[in-house]
Motif scaffolding. Sequence first.
Motif, PDB file in Angstrom:
ATOM      1  N   SER A 188       0.840  -1.195   0.000  1.00  0.00           N
ATOM      2  CA  SER A 188       0.000   0.000   0.000  1.00  0.00           C
ATOM      3  C   SER A 188       0.876   1.246   0.000  1.00  0.00           C
ATOM      4  CB  SER A 188      -0.926   0.012   1.227  1.00  0.00           C
ATOM      5  OG  SER A 188      -0.158   0.094   2.417  1.00  0.00           O
ATOM      6  N   HIS A 189       0.302   2.334  -0.498  1.00  0.00           N
ATOM      7  CA  HIS A 189       1.001   3.617  -0.528  1.00  0.00           C
ATOM      8  C   HIS A 189      -0.078   4.695  -0.501  1.00  0.00           C
ATOM      9  CE1 HIS A 189       4.365   6.357  -1.815  1.00  0.00           C
ATOM     10  NE2 HIS A 189       3.317   7.083  -2.174  1.00  0.00           N
ATOM     11  N   LEU A 190      -0.131   5.444   0.587  1.00  0.00           N
ATOM     12  CA  LEU A 190      -1.150   6.471   0.776  1.00  0.00           C
ATOM     13  C   LEU A 190      -0.456   7.786   1.094  1.00  0.00           C
ATOM     14  CD1 LEU A 190      -4.297   6.587   0.832  1.00  0.00           C
ATOM     15  CD2 LEU A 190      -4.144   6.427   3.327  1.00  0.00           C
ATOM     16  N   ALA A 191      -0.937   8.878   0.521  1.00  0.00           N
ATOM     17  CA  ALA A 191      -0.298  10.178   0.735  1.00  0.00           C
ATOM     18  C   ALA A 191      -1.334  11.229   1.079  1.00  0.00           C
ATOM     19  CB  ALA A 191       0.474  10.598  -0.508  1.00  0.00           C
ATOM     20  N   LEU A 192      -0.932  12.181   1.911  1.00  0.00           N
ATOM     21  CA  LEU A 192      -1.772  13.313   2.296  1.00  0.00           C
ATOM     22  C   LEU A 192      -0.959  14.587   2.111  1.00  0.00           C
ATOM     23  CD1 LEU A 192      -4.369  14.482   3.601  1.00  0.00           C
ATOM     24  CD2 LEU A 192      -3.237  14.220   5.823  1.00  0.00           C
ATOM     25  N   VAL A 193      -1.484  15.503   1.309  1.00  0.00           N
ATOM     26  CA  VAL A 193      -0.824  16.791   1.085  1.00  0.00           C
ATOM     27  C   VAL A 193      -1.687  17.862   1.730  1.00  0.00           C
ATOM     28  CG1 VAL A 193       0.129  18.364  -0.620  1.00  0.00           C
ATOM     29  CG2 VAL A 193       0.030  15.915  -1.116  1.00  0.00           C
TER      30      VAL A 193
END
Length: 601
Positions: free
Chosen positions: A552-557
């Motif tokens: 998994s790979h989740l990002a928050l900007v």
Amino acid sequence: MVLVRAVLAMALTALRAQAAELQLPSFGTLLRCEDARCLWADRDGAAVSAEAMVTQFLQDEGLHEGSSEFRQRMEAHVDYLEQVHTHADREGMAFSYAMGVNSRHLYHDGNRKLSPLAFVQQEHRASQRQRERKLAKATTATRHLSNTTLETRTTLDWCSTDNSHNQSICTGVKSQNQCGSCWAFAAADSIETAVVVNDGTVPQSLSPQQFLECSSRQMTATFDYCWAEGGVDGSAWLLTTMLWGSENSGCDGGMTHAAFADAAQQHWSLMSQLDLPYNEEETSQASSAALANACSNSSTDEAAASISGWEQAVGTSCENSSDSSELLKLALQQQPISVAINSGGSFDEYKGGVYTCPNDGDFDTSGDIDHALVLVGYGSNGTTDYWILKNSYGASWGEKGFLRLAVDDKINCGLSVFPVIPTGALAGAARTTVDGGGDVVFVGLSPNGWDHDGQEMVVSEVVMGSPSEVFDAWLRDVWIAGGNRVREGVGRGYTGYVRRVPLGVEEEILSAGLPQESDAAVGSESEGPDAQLKIPSICYRVRKFGPFPLKSHLALVRFVDAATISESSPESHGSTVTPRTLVVWTVKTEASDLCDRLHCG
């Protein structure tokens, strides 16, 4: 008297029909060779000697009184074609298309990869292989669209009345002259037709000069070729996924999709050919004000069109067919397509008929695909199916500027490799639409509320501009510009937008917390104690990992108002603070079991 007029009108109509069927050969066409003497078509289509024909070209270009180098160049091309004709006669070979010279040959040296004899032998062997394939194909089932509910026209030509609009949506044929700006012309021609399709307007000629002046993009783009599964005959280098690098470099060449990317991501208001004429130079003689508008996102009264993006027209899905030719025909039902072709062999000398790709359409490298033009339709002469293409060599080249190319079961002389279209093409100036969008609202999200397993990494940077401005700029310049669109998003936050980045990786925006109506309101006392947590945010995930062994790979900007934070700093002196935004990018990644075994970092 009335009867006489009617008879005369009928006779005139009949004569016109006969003239259309018996079209005179175009200026510079090699007609025939007899007893070591070849005859060529002059301006009026009459048969004349090579010397007389070359003199007419020099006169038309105003070069008949100057240096002899132009005559020498043209004579070298003439000699080459006459030798080709002689060797073909000896081999008992007849080309399916006419050859000749045009004004371009006055400026291009006659250096060729193959001698006249070697070229004829290559094409003779190619024609024999083509005949063998046709015989074999006659005894095997032909591949058609697997989805029988889809319909394609038997013939199609967007530059005639043979299309769903029952009228031409094309402007006149342009000429790039001696500049290697085919990519800019293909971009302009493609957008022109897309605007007519989308807006129903009258075709308006756009300025290739604007792309030549302003588009210098370096980029990489991932193209999918689902139809290449199992390999491609004649092009062993073509894989099902390819990462292409490119740079738009004026007269030294470029790629049409990069021109589309510049026009879309920089919000250019595209100018007409009339307002910014082509002059074959990277620095136009137009006014400085016109150039400033051309290379910025400034709207002008003269703006003719705009686009919002681009996409690969064929190759991302084989749901309807695994035949690239059938997929091209299906995509053509919607609009013309920018493509690229091999311009070797006798491409420059093409004068009419159904052109066959050099060397039977076999290419050692992708570098052999070197010329951009626009695919506008397809047809058949009863024995050979062909594509119809609009070129940028002027109306004296080919069939009044157009090419009929034989359809093949390889890569169609390159057409199947870079088929791209502009999206969101509209008449008038570029416009920015700001609206809501997204099922999940991220405004008010506390960083502590984001819970996800995996290794975390945080990167931050202060940039100039308000959170609202930086939010939009990040989506435009980082997200959209950084990959190829797979699926359009919704609203200002582009929720649901899927992009493809290098190595087959795909990323999707899950949700977006939109900026407040006024940045000044963020953090104010009227917002209450929770105001500091109400920051614009974008959450996205990697949905296809390509070669990377990840689970998994989740990002928050997040876009934090740095001006509010520094309001009491000594630099402010109690005055208005320059808007700044702290961009905080947080990524949480969880490795797959395979990654653990490979000791990945």
